[in-house]
Each structure stands twice: as C-alpha cells, then as structure tokens.
Design a protein around this motif. Structure first.
Motif, PDB file in Angstrom:
ATOM      1  N   GLY A  35       0.758  -1.250  -0.028  1.00 39.23           N
ATOM      2  CA  GLY A  35      -0.166   0.048   0.044  1.00 39.23           C
ATOM      3  C   GLY A  35       0.858   1.433   0.126  1.00 39.23           C
ATOM      4  N   GLU A  36       1.993   0.839   0.120  1.00 38.66           N
ATOM      5  CA  GLU A  36       3.031   2.265   0.370  1.00 38.66           C
ATOM      6  C   GLU A  36       3.391   2.793  -1.030  1.00 38.66           C
ATOM      7  N   THR A  37       3.072   2.222  -2.077  1.00 38.74           N
ATOM      8  CA  THR A  37       3.468   2.680  -3.435  1.00 38.74           C
ATOM      9  C   THR A  37       2.076   3.293  -3.815  1.00 38.74           C
ATOM     10  N   GLN A  38       1.091   3.392  -2.918  1.00 34.09           N
ATOM     11  CA  GLN A  38      -0.221   4.108  -3.556  1.00 34.09           C
ATOM     12  C   GLN A  38      -0.509   5.200  -2.838  1.00 34.09           C
ATOM     13  N   THR A  39       0.203   5.638  -1.996  1.00 39.45           N
ATOM     14  CA  THR A  39      -0.037   6.717  -1.236  1.00 39.45           C
ATOM     15  C   THR A  39       0.084   8.200  -2.330  1.00 39.45           C
ATOM     16  N   ASP A  40      -0.821   9.261  -2.141  1.00 45.85           N
ATOM     17  CA  ASP A  40      -0.714  10.425  -2.942  1.00 45.85           C
ATOM     18  C   ASP A  40       0.659  10.884  -3.215  1.00 45.85           C
ATOM     19  N   GLU A  41       1.465  11.001  -2.037  1.00 44.90           N
ATOM     20  CA  GLU A  41       2.622  11.372  -2.239  1.00 44.90           C
ATOM     21  C   GLU A  41       3.474  10.685  -3.449  1.00 44.90           C
ATOM     22  N   PHE A  42       3.394   9.146  -3.072  1.00 49.50           N
ATOM     23  CA  PHE A  42       4.238   8.388  -4.212  1.00 49.50           C
ATOM     24  C   PHE A  42       3.600   8.471  -5.394  1.00 49.50           C
ATOM     25  N   THR A  43       2.428   8.459  -5.761  1.00 49.50           N
ATOM     26  CA  THR A  43       1.625   8.437  -6.872  1.00 49.50           C
ATOM     27  C   THR A  43       1.922   9.767  -7.700  1.00 49.50           C
ATOM     28  N   ARG A  44       1.918  10.934  -6.871  1.00 48.45           N
ATOM     29  CA  ARG A  44       2.384  11.918  -7.788  1.00 48.45           C
ATOM     30  C   ARG A  44       3.565  12.009  -8.313  1.00 48.45           C
ATOM     31  N   LEU A  45       4.716  11.230  -7.748  1.00 50.67           N
ATOM     32  CA  LEU A  45       5.975  11.096  -8.262  1.00 50.67           C
ATOM     33  C   LEU A  45       6.036  10.056  -9.361  1.00 50.67           C
ATOM     34  N   ASN A  46       5.184   8.829  -9.099  1.00 53.47           N
ATOM     35  CA  ASN A  46       5.233   7.755 -10.240  1.00 53.47           C
ATOM     36  C   ASN A  46       3.945   7.393 -10.272  1.00 53.47           C
ATOM     37  N   PRO A  47       3.115   7.863 -11.067  1.00 54.48           N
ATOM     38  CA  PRO A  47       1.707   7.439 -11.375  1.00 54.48           C
ATOM     39  C   PRO A  47       1.678   5.744 -11.472  1.00 54.48           C
ATOM     40  N   ARG A  48       2.883   5.253 -12.005  1.00 56.90           N
ATOM     41  CA  ARG A  48       2.600   3.664 -12.257  1.00 56.90           C
ATOM     42  C   ARG A  48       2.719   2.911 -10.808  1.00 56.90           C
ATOM     43  N   GLN A  49       3.090   3.821  -9.838  1.00 52.86           N
ATOM     44  CA  GLN A  49       3.152   3.205  -8.239  1.00 52.86           C
ATOM     45  C   GLN A  49       4.013   2.167  -8.308  1.00 52.86           C
ATOM     46  N   LYS A  50       5.339   2.194  -8.750  1.00 52.54           N
ATOM     47  CA  LYS A  50       6.385   0.918  -8.839  1.00 52.54           C
ATOM     48  C   LYS A  50       7.568   1.631  -7.991  1.00 52.54           C
ATOM     49  N   ILE A  51       8.380   0.385  -7.430  1.00 52.42           N
ATOM     50  CA  ILE A  51       9.637   0.920  -7.195  1.00 52.42           C
ATOM     51  C   ILE A  51      10.569   0.097  -7.924  1.00 52.42           C
ATOM     52  N   PRO A  52      11.957   0.662  -8.080  1.00 54.66           N
ATOM     53  CA  PRO A  52      12.317   1.562  -7.278  1.00 54.66           C
ATOM     54  C   PRO A  52      12.176   2.842  -8.299  1.00 54.66           C
ATOM     55  N   LEU A  53      12.174   3.995  -7.468  1.00 55.00           N
ATOM     56  CA  LEU A  53      11.987   5.424  -8.062  1.00 55.00           C
ATOM     57  C   LEU A  53      13.221   6.196  -7.373  1.00 55.00           C
ATOM     58  N   LEU A  54      14.046   6.887  -8.283  1.00 54.32           N
ATOM     59  CA  LEU A  54      15.124   7.952  -7.971  1.00 54.32           C
ATOM     60  C   LEU A  54      14.738   9.247  -8.018  1.00 54.32           C
ATOM     61  N   GLN A  55      14.930  10.296  -7.305  1.00 52.79           N
ATOM     62  CA  GLN A  55      14.822  11.638  -7.170  1.00 52.79           C
ATOM     63  C   GLN A  55      16.368  12.083  -7.193  1.00 52.79           C
ATOM     64  N   ASP A  56      16.730  12.911  -8.155  1.00 55.31           N
ATOM     65  CA  ASP A  56      17.935  13.397  -8.097  1.00 55.31           C
ATOM     66  C   ASP A  56      17.717  14.818  -8.509  1.00 55.31           C
ATOM     67  N   GLY A  57      17.651  15.854  -7.713  1.00 50.45           N
ATOM     68  CA  GLY A  57      17.341  17.147  -8.122  1.00 50.45           C
ATOM     69  C   GLY A  57      15.887  17.315  -8.541  1.00 50.45           C
ATOM     70  N   ASP A  58      15.603  17.919  -9.523  1.00 48.55           N
ATOM     71  CA  ASP A  58      14.349  18.018 -10.345  1.00 48.55           C
ATOM     72  C   ASP A  58      14.024  16.489 -11.332  1.00 48.55           C
ATOM     73  N   LEU A  59      14.975  15.716 -11.445  1.00 51.74           N
ATOM     74  CA  LEU A  59      14.739  14.543 -12.123  1.00 51.74           C
ATOM     75  C   LEU A  59      14.063  13.374 -11.263  1.00 51.74           C
ATOM     76  N   VAL A  60      12.943  12.856 -11.579  1.00 51.46           N
ATOM     77  CA  VAL A  60      12.356  11.853 -11.019  1.00 51.46           C
ATOM     78  C   VAL A  60      12.424  10.508 -12.301  1.00 51.46           C
ATOM     79  N   LEU A  61      12.926   9.691 -11.659  1.00 50.39           N
ATOM     80  CA  LEU A  61      13.329   8.360 -12.572  1.00 50.39           C
ATOM     81  C   LEU A  61      12.768   7.168 -12.146  1.00 50.39           C
ATOM     82  N   ALA A  62      12.134   6.580 -12.866  1.00 50.22           N
ATOM     83  CA  ALA A  62      11.846   4.989 -12.585  1.00 50.22           C
ATOM     84  C   ALA A  62      12.626   3.998 -13.192  1.00 50.22           C
ATOM     85  N   GLU A  63      12.179   2.774 -13.016  1.00 53.10           N
ATOM     86  CA  GLU A  63      12.749   1.491 -13.825  1.00 53.10           C
ATOM     87  C   GLU A  63      14.421   1.439 -13.377  1.00 53.10           C
ATOM     88  N   SER A  64      14.365   0.237 -13.080  1.00 53.90           N
ATOM     89  CA  SER A  64      15.782  -0.044 -12.273  1.00 53.90           C
ATOM     90  C   SER A  64      16.863   0.089 -13.124  1.00 53.90           C
TER      91      SER A  64
END
Length: 226
Positions: A35-64
C-alpha cells in the motif's frame, strides 16, 4: 538524492549502483504490495506506483535499469560503470542490458514469480512456469558463453552497470532454485563479495525486516524476489 524502495531484486540494482559510485542518498524504504506505493505522495512522483524510484534534483526516474544507467552515465564517467556513448563497448553494454531485462527478468523469472508466488493475483499457470524455467535455462546459457574466455565481468576486466543487472537476476534465479552454469556461479560469487554489493544488500533487504522474502529468512542468503 532520494531512492524509494526496498526488498526486491529491482530495488537492489539501484542501491548497488549508488554504493559502487559511493554516492550519498536518502533512502525511503517502501515495499511492493504494501500500500506504500499507492499513497498520494508517491503516486504524484510515479503514477505507475512501482519501485524503485530515484529523485535527483528535479529529475524523477523510474525503472531499475534506467536508474542504473543514469547513475553510471551521470556520476561514473570517464572510467566508471558505463562505456562512453557512441563506442562499440557502449553498443555491447546496451545489447546486454536489454537482453538481461527482457530474456532473464521479464520473460522468464518474473513469469515464474507471477504464476507461483503471486498466483493469487495473476492466476496459477503451471505450463507458463515450466516454459519460463526452460527459457531461463536456455538464455542464461547464452550469458554463460561470454565467460568462456576467462573474463572477470560481462564486458571484460571492469565492472559495469550491466553486471549489476545480470548479477541481480542470478541472485533471483538462485533464490528460485533455477540452476546456473559453473562460470555464471563463479561470476556471481565475485559480484557478491564486492563491498558495494554487501552494503547494497544491507540497505535493500534489512531496513524493513518484516518485508524480507522467504528466501532471506534464517539462511543468510542474499537473493530476493521482486
């Protein structure tokens, strides 16, 4: 830099790349299917609701694999985890990256995962599991051939990001009882003895003990399930 995710083979890849590059990062150890990938905070970052997710400055990047390759290119040059763009070595790197992610991860190991451990979600499919197991054996044998010349890593004498991708799949296969060849087994042993790998395992698997998969409980193994 922030990395979201823990307790899977795919999140291990990101932790491992960060450890090899000795980069500082904040870890948000959320797990899959909690359920932790389905929170509003995480869904805004990654609508696919998958991990891992990297934030590097303004870059938000999914897919390992994308995370590993980004970190390698951004922080590992000139002699780091990825060959220079436009070179023959980079072309081979890309070839093996796609091979590992498709033939060993998505088309075989994850099929076993879906229809065995996650059968309650995806349905039981014994024939699919058998076919996937046979497919893994065939395709891992192709990777085994690359080490016939005695090389230490997939592309030669230096670890690259594609070793992180392949090594994590070999861990996954061993956790599932899928046989791997003698050369791949020795290669996996070399990878698993690296200090960066051991730090990544600690960060990935043991920050949330309650999320440890059965393969990690009580036997000291370092493989995991996605």
């Amino acid at each position: 830099m922030v990395l979201w995710g823990c307790s899977t083979s795919r999140t291990l890849r990101a932790h491992w790349a960060l450890a090899e590059l000795e980069l500082d990062y904040e870890h948000r150890p959320i797990g899959p299917r909690t359920g932790e990938t389905q929170t509003d905070e995480f869904t805004r970052l990654n609508p696919r609701q998958k991990i891992p997710l990297l934030q590097d400055g303004d870059l938000v990047l999914a897919e390992s694999a994308a995370i590993v390759n980004y970190l390698a290119a951004e922080y590992g040059q000139p002699d780091g985890l990825i060959p220079a763009a436009g070179t023959e070595a980079r072309a081979r790197y890309d070839q093996w990256s796609f091979f590992v992610m498709m033939e060993l991860d998505a088309h075989t190991l994850y099929v076993i995962r879906k229809h065995r451990d996650l059968a309650y979600l995806y349905g039981e499919a014994p024939a699919a599991i058998q076919t996937a197991s046979e497919g893994f054996a065939k395709q891992s044998a192709v990777a085994e051939l690359e080490f016939a010349d005695g090389r230490e890593f997939l592309l030669g004498d230096r670890l690259t990001g594609v070793d992180i991708l392949l090594g994590s799949c070999l861990d996954w296969a061993v956790a599932y009882g899928e046989p791997i060849g003698r050369r791949l087994s020795a290669y996996r042993d070399r990878l698993n003895s690296r200090p960066a790998y051991l730090r990544a395992v600690q960060a990935n698997f043991f920050t949330r003990p309650e999320l440890l998969p059965p393969s990690l409980r009580g036997d000291g193994a370092t493989a995991d399930l996605p």
